[in-house]
Design an enzyme around this catalytic site. Structure first.
Site, PDB file in Angstrom:
ATOM      1  N   HIS A  47      -2.182  -5.706   1.497  1.00  0.00           N
ATOM      2  CA  HIS A  47      -3.493  -5.839   0.765  1.00  0.00           C
ATOM      3  C   HIS A  47      -3.072  -7.894   0.503  1.00  0.00           C
ATOM      4  O   HIS A  47      -2.041  -7.510   0.236  1.00  0.00           O
ATOM      5  CB  HIS A  47      -4.417  -6.055   0.093  1.00  0.00           C
ATOM      6  CG  HIS A  47      -5.120  -6.207  -1.271  1.00  0.00           C
ATOM      7  ND1 HIS A  47      -7.009  -6.800   0.013  1.00  0.00           N
ATOM      8  CD2 HIS A  47      -5.400  -7.295  -1.926  1.00  0.00           C
ATOM      9  CE1 HIS A  47      -7.273  -7.397  -0.295  1.00  0.00           C
ATOM     10  NE2 HIS A  47      -6.510  -7.866  -1.523  1.00  0.00           N
ATOM     11  N   PHE A  60     -15.787   5.132   5.711  1.00  0.00           N
ATOM     12  CA  PHE A  60     -14.534   5.276   5.618  1.00  0.00           C
ATOM     13  C   PHE A  60     -13.841   5.179   4.663  1.00  0.00           C
ATOM     14  O   PHE A  60     -12.793   4.834   3.820  1.00  0.00           O
ATOM     15  CB  PHE A  60     -13.687   4.251   6.742  1.00  0.00           C
ATOM     16  CG  PHE A  60     -13.674   2.840   5.967  1.00  0.00           C
ATOM     17  CD1 PHE A  60     -13.087   2.012   5.542  1.00  0.00           C
ATOM     18  CD2 PHE A  60     -14.717   2.132   7.282  1.00  0.00           C
ATOM     19  CE1 PHE A  60     -13.193   1.051   5.737  1.00  0.00           C
ATOM     20  CE2 PHE A  60     -14.489   0.588   7.508  1.00  0.00           C
ATOM     21  CZ  PHE A  60     -13.800   0.120   6.875  1.00  0.00           C
ATOM     22  N   ARG A  96      -2.303 -14.696   3.698  1.00  0.00           N
ATOM     23  CA  ARG A  96      -3.190 -14.330   5.175  1.00  0.00           C
ATOM     24  C   ARG A  96      -2.101 -14.212   6.405  1.00  0.00           C
ATOM     25  O   ARG A  96      -2.538 -13.481   7.457  1.00  0.00           O
ATOM     26  CB  ARG A  96      -4.530 -14.784   4.795  1.00  0.00           C
ATOM     27  CG  ARG A  96      -5.275 -14.508   3.775  1.00  0.00           C
ATOM     28  CD  ARG A  96      -5.250 -13.298   3.992  1.00  0.00           C
ATOM     29  NE  ARG A  96      -6.065 -12.692   4.832  1.00  0.00           N
ATOM     30  CZ  ARG A  96      -7.059 -11.149   4.918  1.00  0.00           C
ATOM     31  NH1 ARG A  96      -6.499 -11.146   4.006  1.00  0.00           N
ATOM     32  NH2 ARG A  96      -8.199 -11.651   5.837  1.00  0.00           N
ATOM     33  N   TYR A 105     -12.191  -3.226  -3.760  1.00  0.00           N
ATOM     34  CA  TYR A 105     -12.893  -2.485  -2.012  1.00  0.00           C
ATOM     35  C   TYR A 105     -14.655  -2.692  -2.476  1.00  0.00           C
ATOM     36  O   TYR A 105     -15.574  -1.932  -1.018  1.00  0.00           O
ATOM     37  CB  TYR A 105     -12.541  -1.458  -1.668  1.00  0.00           C
ATOM     38  CG  TYR A 105     -11.542  -1.887  -1.121  1.00  0.00           C
ATOM     39  CD1 TYR A 105     -10.488  -2.556  -0.456  1.00  0.00           C
ATOM     40  CD2 TYR A 105     -10.099  -0.852  -1.669  1.00  0.00           C
ATOM     41  CE1 TYR A 105      -9.209  -2.514   0.404  1.00  0.00           C
ATOM     42  CE2 TYR A 105      -9.129  -0.647  -1.206  1.00  0.00           C
ATOM     43  CZ  TYR A 105      -8.352  -1.985  -0.311  1.00  0.00           C
ATOM     44  OH  TYR A 105      -7.155  -2.396   0.284  1.00  0.00           O
ATOM     45  N   GLU A 159      -8.888 -11.416  -8.217  1.00  0.00           N
ATOM     46  CA  GLU A 159      -7.859 -10.279  -7.814  1.00  0.00           C
ATOM     47  C   GLU A 159      -6.638 -10.481  -8.789  1.00  0.00           C
ATOM     48  O   GLU A 159      -5.572  -9.596  -8.796  1.00  0.00           O
ATOM     49  CB  GLU A 159      -7.233  -9.657  -6.432  1.00  0.00           C
ATOM     50  CG  GLU A 159      -8.731  -9.521  -5.595  1.00  0.00           C
ATOM     51  CD  GLU A 159      -8.108  -9.955  -4.002  1.00  0.00           C
ATOM     52  OE1 GLU A 159      -7.619 -10.030  -3.461  1.00  0.00           O
ATOM     53  OE2 GLU A 159      -9.740  -9.074  -3.015  1.00  0.00           O
ATOM     54  N   THR A 170      -6.816  -7.296   9.931  1.00  0.00           N
ATOM     55  CA  THR A 170      -6.697  -5.528   9.454  1.00  0.00           C
ATOM     56  C   THR A 170      -6.432  -4.579  10.655  1.00  0.00           C
ATOM     57  O   THR A 170      -5.577  -4.093   9.642  1.00  0.00           O
ATOM     58  CB  THR A 170      -7.816  -5.319   9.085  1.00  0.00           C
ATOM     59  OG1 THR A 170      -9.196  -7.140   8.698  1.00  0.00           O
ATOM     60  CG2 THR A 170      -8.250  -4.501   9.121  1.00  0.00           C
ATOM     61  N   ASN A 191      -2.362  -0.439   6.884  1.00  0.00           N
ATOM     62  CA  ASN A 191      -1.957  -1.078   7.069  1.00  0.00           C
ATOM     63  C   ASN A 191      -0.242  -2.389   6.390  1.00  0.00           C
ATOM     64  O   ASN A 191      -1.354  -3.120   6.501  1.00  0.00           O
ATOM     65  CB  ASN A 191      -3.174  -1.899   7.513  1.00  0.00           C
ATOM     66  CG  ASN A 191      -3.854  -2.582   6.539  1.00  0.00           C
ATOM     67  OD1 ASN A 191      -3.915  -2.331   5.316  1.00  0.00           O
ATOM     68  ND2 ASN A 191      -4.746  -2.461   6.670  1.00  0.00           N
ATOM     69  N   LYS A 197       0.839  -1.255  -0.225  1.00  0.00           N
ATOM     70  CA  LYS A 197       0.166   0.025  -0.332  1.00  0.00           C
ATOM     71  C   LYS A 197       1.437   0.836   0.112  1.00  0.00           C
ATOM     72  O   LYS A 197       2.120   1.197   0.481  1.00  0.00           O
ATOM     73  CB  LYS A 197      -0.850   0.226   1.300  1.00  0.00           C
ATOM     74  CG  LYS A 197      -2.104  -0.812   1.467  1.00  0.00           C
ATOM     75  CD  LYS A 197      -2.947  -1.507   1.900  1.00  0.00           C
ATOM     76  CE  LYS A 197      -3.850  -2.254   2.524  1.00  0.00           C
ATOM     77  NZ  LYS A 197      -4.870  -2.032   3.425  1.00  0.00           N
ATOM     78  N   ARG A 224       1.527  -7.086   9.894  1.00  0.00           N
ATOM     79  CA  ARG A 224       0.702  -5.446  10.242  1.00  0.00           C
ATOM     80  C   ARG A 224       1.217  -5.917  11.999  1.00  0.00           C
ATOM     81  O   ARG A 224       1.609  -4.409  12.001  1.00  0.00           O
ATOM     82  CB  ARG A 224      -1.031  -5.547  10.737  1.00  0.00           C
ATOM     83  CG  ARG A 224      -0.841  -5.344   8.736  1.00  0.00           C
ATOM     84  CD  ARG A 224      -2.595  -6.137   8.595  1.00  0.00           C
ATOM     85  NE  ARG A 224      -2.891  -5.210   7.400  1.00  0.00           N
ATOM     86  CZ  ARG A 224      -4.220  -6.312   6.332  1.00  0.00           C
ATOM     87  NH1 ARG A 224      -5.125  -6.787   6.889  1.00  0.00           N
ATOM     88  NH2 ARG A 224      -4.965  -5.874   5.463  1.00  0.00           N
TER      89      ARG A 224
HETATM   90  P1  TYD Z   1     -10.798  -5.607   4.594  1.00  0.00           P
HETATM   91  O1  TYD Z   1     -11.147  -6.459   3.620  1.00  0.00           O
HETATM   92  O2  TYD Z   1     -12.168  -5.891   5.778  1.00  0.00           O
HETATM   93  O3  TYD Z   1      -9.751  -6.436   5.732  1.00  0.00           O
HETATM   94  P2  TYD Z   1      -8.771  -7.104   5.267  1.00  0.00           P
HETATM   95  O4  TYD Z   1      -7.795  -5.730   4.342  1.00  0.00           O
HETATM   96  O5  TYD Z   1      -7.457  -7.656   7.005  1.00  0.00           O
HETATM   97  O6  TYD Z   1      -8.846  -8.071   4.305  1.00  0.00           O
HETATM   98  O7  TYD Z   1     -10.159  -4.318   4.542  1.00  0.00           O
HETATM   99  C1  TYD Z   1      -9.304  -3.527   3.529  1.00  0.00           C
HETATM  100  C2  TYD Z   1      -9.488  -2.477   3.652  1.00  0.00           C
HETATM  101  O8  TYD Z   1      -9.869  -1.552   4.428  1.00  0.00           O
HETATM  102  C3  TYD Z   1      -8.616  -3.236   5.201  1.00  0.00           C
HETATM  103  O9  TYD Z   1      -7.358  -3.364   5.286  1.00  0.00           O
HETATM  104  C4  TYD Z   1      -8.650  -1.571   5.771  1.00  0.00           C
HETATM  105  C5  TYD Z   1      -9.305  -0.656   5.344  1.00  0.00           C
HETATM  106  N1  TYD Z   1     -10.726  -0.575   6.735  1.00  0.00           N
HETATM  107  C6  TYD Z   1     -10.040   0.753   7.765  1.00  0.00           C
HETATM  108  O10 TYD Z   1     -10.032   1.813   6.509  1.00  0.00           O
HETATM  109  N2  TYD Z   1     -11.512   0.429   8.184  1.00  0.00           N
HETATM  110  C7  TYD Z   1     -11.864  -0.485   8.985  1.00  0.00           C
HETATM  111  O11 TYD Z   1     -12.374  -0.347  10.104  1.00  0.00           O
HETATM  112  C8  TYD Z   1     -12.278  -1.929   8.154  1.00  0.00           C
HETATM  113  C9  TYD Z   1     -12.535  -3.388   8.243  1.00  0.00           C
HETATM  114  C10 TYD Z   1     -11.462  -1.709   6.903  1.00  0.00           C
END
Ligand code: TYD
Length: 154
Positions: free
Chosen positions: A116, A58, A86, A50, A127, A92, A113, A10, A103
């Site tokens: 992805h 957000f 993973r 997304y 993807e 997350t 974070n 990212k 992370r």
């Molecule tokens: P998600 O697909 O739920 O998690 P992951 O990346 O662990 O598979 O969410 C995608 C991205 O969205 C996550 O990496 C960061 C962002 N995000 C936020 O900014 N706030 C949040 O509350 C959540 C759940 C995700």
């Protein structure tokens, strides 16, 4: 089973000068890099990527943060690569992620974070197609395989 999965480094990772360090962790683990490129993401690809979050409050902040710099898209390959990557990613929110995960070791944020990573075989396929053309993913043959795995593991 030999699998391929998608990782995105990212913008926060580029900005913090952590790209090499994160790539190094995947290499040291024994995952093979079958594809890698820099890309500037736009609203269309982020709305697709997304899609499960577009209704969230957000989403706008997330989308804009993913456009601050190019990202690095990486296709990682290995036996059970999707679940292994993973596990290496961690949960997350970096504040809750286990130490030893990417992370958990490199961030304090729920959004900034670091990476992805695809969360299922179905997601990995969709993807990888979203971020790579077929010719951008390389057949590595048996490169390093005898040192990475036992003969009956592949
Ligand atoms: P998600 O697909 O739920 O998690 P992951 O990346 O662990 O598979 O969410 C995608 C991205 O969205 C996550 O990496 C960061 C962002 N995000 C936020 O900014 N706030 C949040 O509350 C959540 C759940 C995700």
């Amino acid at each position: 089973m030999l699998e391929r999965t998608l990782v995105l480094l990212k913008p926060c990772t580029m900005e913090r000068g952590l790209m090499g360090e994160i790539i190094n962790r995947y290499e040291k683990k024994g995952l093979r890099i079958a594809g890698m490129k820099m890309m500037q993401l736009d609203d269309a690809i982020l709305a697709e990527h997304y899609a499960h979050l577009v209704e969230k409050s957000f989403f706008g902040i997330l989308r804009d943060s993913m456009k601050r710099t190019p990202v690095v898209a990486i296709c990682l390959e290995g036996v059970d690569a999707i679940s292994v990557v993973r596990k290496m990613t961690g949960s997350t929110n970096g504040r809750n992620a286990d130490l030893g995960t990417i992370r958990g070791d490199y961030c304090m944020s729920n959004q900034q974070n670091i990476v992805h990573a695809s969360d299922s075989p179905e997601a990995a396929q969709v993807e990888l197609n979203r971020f790579f053309r077929p010719e951008e993913i390389f057949d590595l043959g048996d490169l390093n395989m005898p040192r990475l795995y036992a003969l009956d593991e592949v």
